[in-house]
Design an enzyme around this catalytic site. Structure first.
Site, PDB file in Angstrom:
ATOM      1  N   LYS A 145       0.831  -1.217   0.000  1.00 46.22           N
ATOM      2  CA  LYS A 145       0.000   0.000   0.000  1.00 46.22           C
ATOM      3  C   LYS A 145       0.860   1.260   0.000  1.00 46.22           C
ATOM      4  O   LYS A 145       0.610   2.181  -0.754  1.00 46.22           O
ATOM      5  CB  LYS A 145      -0.870   0.089   1.269  1.00 46.22           C
ATOM      6  CG  LYS A 145      -1.863  -0.976   1.494  1.00 46.22           C
ATOM      7  CD  LYS A 145      -2.720  -0.659   2.720  1.00 46.22           C
ATOM      8  CE  LYS A 145      -1.969  -0.528   4.025  1.00 46.22           C
ATOM      9  NZ  LYS A 145      -1.408  -1.751   4.583  1.00 46.22           N
ATOM     10  N   ARG A 171      -8.758   1.537   9.916  1.00 45.09           N
ATOM     11  CA  ARG A 171      -8.345   0.167  10.195  1.00 45.09           C
ATOM     12  C   ARG A 171      -9.291  -0.551  11.133  1.00 45.09           C
ATOM     13  O   ARG A 171      -9.048  -1.709  11.480  1.00 45.09           O
ATOM     14  CB  ARG A 171      -6.967   0.191  10.830  1.00 45.09           C
ATOM     15  CG  ARG A 171      -5.892  -0.296   9.854  1.00 45.09           C
ATOM     16  CD  ARG A 171      -4.615   0.092  10.406  1.00 45.09           C
ATOM     17  NE  ARG A 171      -3.521  -0.761  10.280  1.00 45.09           N
ATOM     18  CZ  ARG A 171      -2.359  -0.351   9.776  1.00 45.09           C
ATOM     19  NH1 ARG A 171      -2.256   0.838   9.237  1.00 45.09           N
ATOM     20  NH2 ARG A 171      -1.323  -1.126   9.801  1.00 45.09           N
ATOM     21  N   ARG A 187      12.352  -7.272   4.916  1.00 49.87           N
ATOM     22  CA  ARG A 187      12.294  -5.839   4.606  1.00 49.87           C
ATOM     23  C   ARG A 187      13.285  -5.028   5.456  1.00 49.87           C
ATOM     24  O   ARG A 187      13.247  -5.089   6.682  1.00 49.87           O
ATOM     25  CB  ARG A 187      10.860  -5.357   4.863  1.00 49.87           C
ATOM     26  CG  ARG A 187      10.626  -3.908   4.531  1.00 49.87           C
ATOM     27  CD  ARG A 187       9.159  -3.628   4.379  1.00 49.87           C
ATOM     28  NE  ARG A 187       8.474  -3.463   5.653  1.00 49.87           N
ATOM     29  CZ  ARG A 187       7.242  -2.989   5.775  1.00 49.87           C
ATOM     30  NH1 ARG A 187       6.554  -2.651   4.708  1.00 49.87           N
ATOM     31  NH2 ARG A 187       6.675  -2.866   6.952  1.00 49.87           N
TER      32      ARG A 187
HETATM   33  P1  AMP Z   1       1.724   0.545   9.148  1.00 51.15           P
HETATM   34  O1  AMP Z   1       2.995   1.251   8.822  1.00 51.15           O
HETATM   35  O2  AMP Z   1       0.548   1.091   8.396  1.00 51.15           O
HETATM   36  O3  AMP Z   1       1.857  -0.954   9.042  1.00 51.15           O
HETATM   37  O4  AMP Z   1       1.402   0.848  10.706  1.00 51.15           O
HETATM   38  C1  AMP Z   1       2.304   0.478  11.712  1.00 51.15           C
HETATM   39  C2  AMP Z   1       1.583   0.417  13.057  1.00 51.15           C
HETATM   40  O5  AMP Z   1       1.044   1.709  13.363  1.00 51.15           O
HETATM   41  C3  AMP Z   1       0.402  -0.521  13.107  1.00 51.15           C
HETATM   42  O6  AMP Z   1       0.772  -1.871  13.365  1.00 51.15           O
HETATM   43  C4  AMP Z   1      -0.391   0.082  14.271  1.00 51.15           C
HETATM   44  O7  AMP Z   1       0.202  -0.231  15.519  1.00 51.15           O
HETATM   45  C5  AMP Z   1      -0.206   1.582  14.045  1.00 51.15           C
HETATM   46  N1  AMP Z   1      -1.266   2.136  13.166  1.00 51.15           N
HETATM   47  C6  AMP Z   1      -1.125   2.670  11.919  1.00 51.15           C
HETATM   48  N2  AMP Z   1      -2.297   3.087  11.447  1.00 51.15           N
HETATM   49  C7  AMP Z   1      -3.220   2.825  12.401  1.00 51.15           C
HETATM   50  C8  AMP Z   1      -4.622   3.007  12.488  1.00 51.15           C
HETATM   51  N3  AMP Z   1      -5.346   3.547  11.494  1.00 51.15           N
HETATM   52  N4  AMP Z   1      -5.233   2.610  13.639  1.00 51.15           N
HETATM   53  C9  AMP Z   1      -4.549   2.070  14.674  1.00 51.15           C
HETATM   54  N5  AMP Z   1      -3.212   1.854  14.636  1.00 51.15           N
HETATM   55  C10 AMP Z   1      -2.545   2.224  13.513  1.00 51.15           C
END
Ligand code: AMP
Length: 218
Positions: free
Chosen positions: A13, A88, A127
């Protein structure tokens, strides 16, 4: 064009959002990046979010919804955006709809990036990135010339703490339990468009351009 990108961790994404936003001049908002930045700076939000992120769990809705509310209200998203990693949970999706109504914004499409679980674990556990220039690497598909060092500036490569294999499985489980219901929510609103993301970034981008093209001309 106003888009939401959905998909499990490691589905590409972020990479595709960066590419599409550059091509179409959209604002790219990644809640994961915002939270990592807050953790790095040690802000109150970062201090509250860090433990959840380390375990691969979602931070509480109240913390993240406030962040997006401020972005929507600022008017910075008026000329088009990609929301990458938000919503999410169902409460986040419903809160987002209320924000859009309040601010006169239409969501044009929710793009779902589909990748099988074993491929996700393979991608995330390989990664690495350069902390200085942010160049991404993937073992063994895209390795640096010198092991552990960035090709561009020689900095020591790092990996996200939540890319450890045991945490990745938890993130996948959390996705299925808390985020997947949103797919149904957007499908029922006829906004969901699925892209097969189990192929090269160039092919995924082509499919993404095709998926969003119809919306762009409306
Ligand atoms: P990502 O880089 O999108 O995989 O996000 C890394 C981490 O940030 C996730 O595993 C969550 O702990 C937190 N996170 C990111 N976006 C959200 C969201 N919309 N709601 C809750 N936690 C989030």
């Amino acid at each position: 064009m106003n888009l939401v990108f959905l998909g499990p961790p490691g589905s590409g994404k972020g990479t595709q959002a960066a590419r599409l936003s550059a091509k179409l001049g959209l604002v790219h908002l990644s809640t994961g990046d915002m939270l990592r930045d807050a953790v790095k700076k040690g802000t109150p939000l970062g201090q509250q979010a860090e433990a959840y992120m380390k375990r691969g769990e979602l931070v509480p809705d109240a913390l993240i919804v406030g962040l997006i509310e401020a972005m929507v209200a600022s008017g910075d998203m008026k000329s088009g955006f990609i929301l990458d990693g938000f919503p999410r949970t169902m409460p986040q999706a419903e809160a987002l709809d209320r924000m859009f109504v309040k601010n006169g914004i239409n969501l044009h499409q929710a793009v779902l990036f589909s990748v099988p679980d074993d491929e996700i674990v393979r991608r995330l556990s390989g990664r690495w990135h350069c902390p200085t220039c942010q160049t991404g690497y993937n073992y063994p598909a895209a390795m640096p010339d010198v092991a552990g060092k960035c090709d561009k500036d020689g900095a020591l490569l790092q990996r996200r703490p939540d890319d450890e294999e045991s945490v990745v499985w938890n993130r996948l489980e959390v996705y299925k339990r808390q985020t997947q219901p949103i797919e149904i929510y957007y499908r029922q609103k006829s906004l969901l468009r699925e892209v097969n993301a189990n192929r090269s970034p160039d092919l995924v981008f082509e499919a993404l351009m095709e998926a969003t093209a119809a919306k762009a001309t409306r």
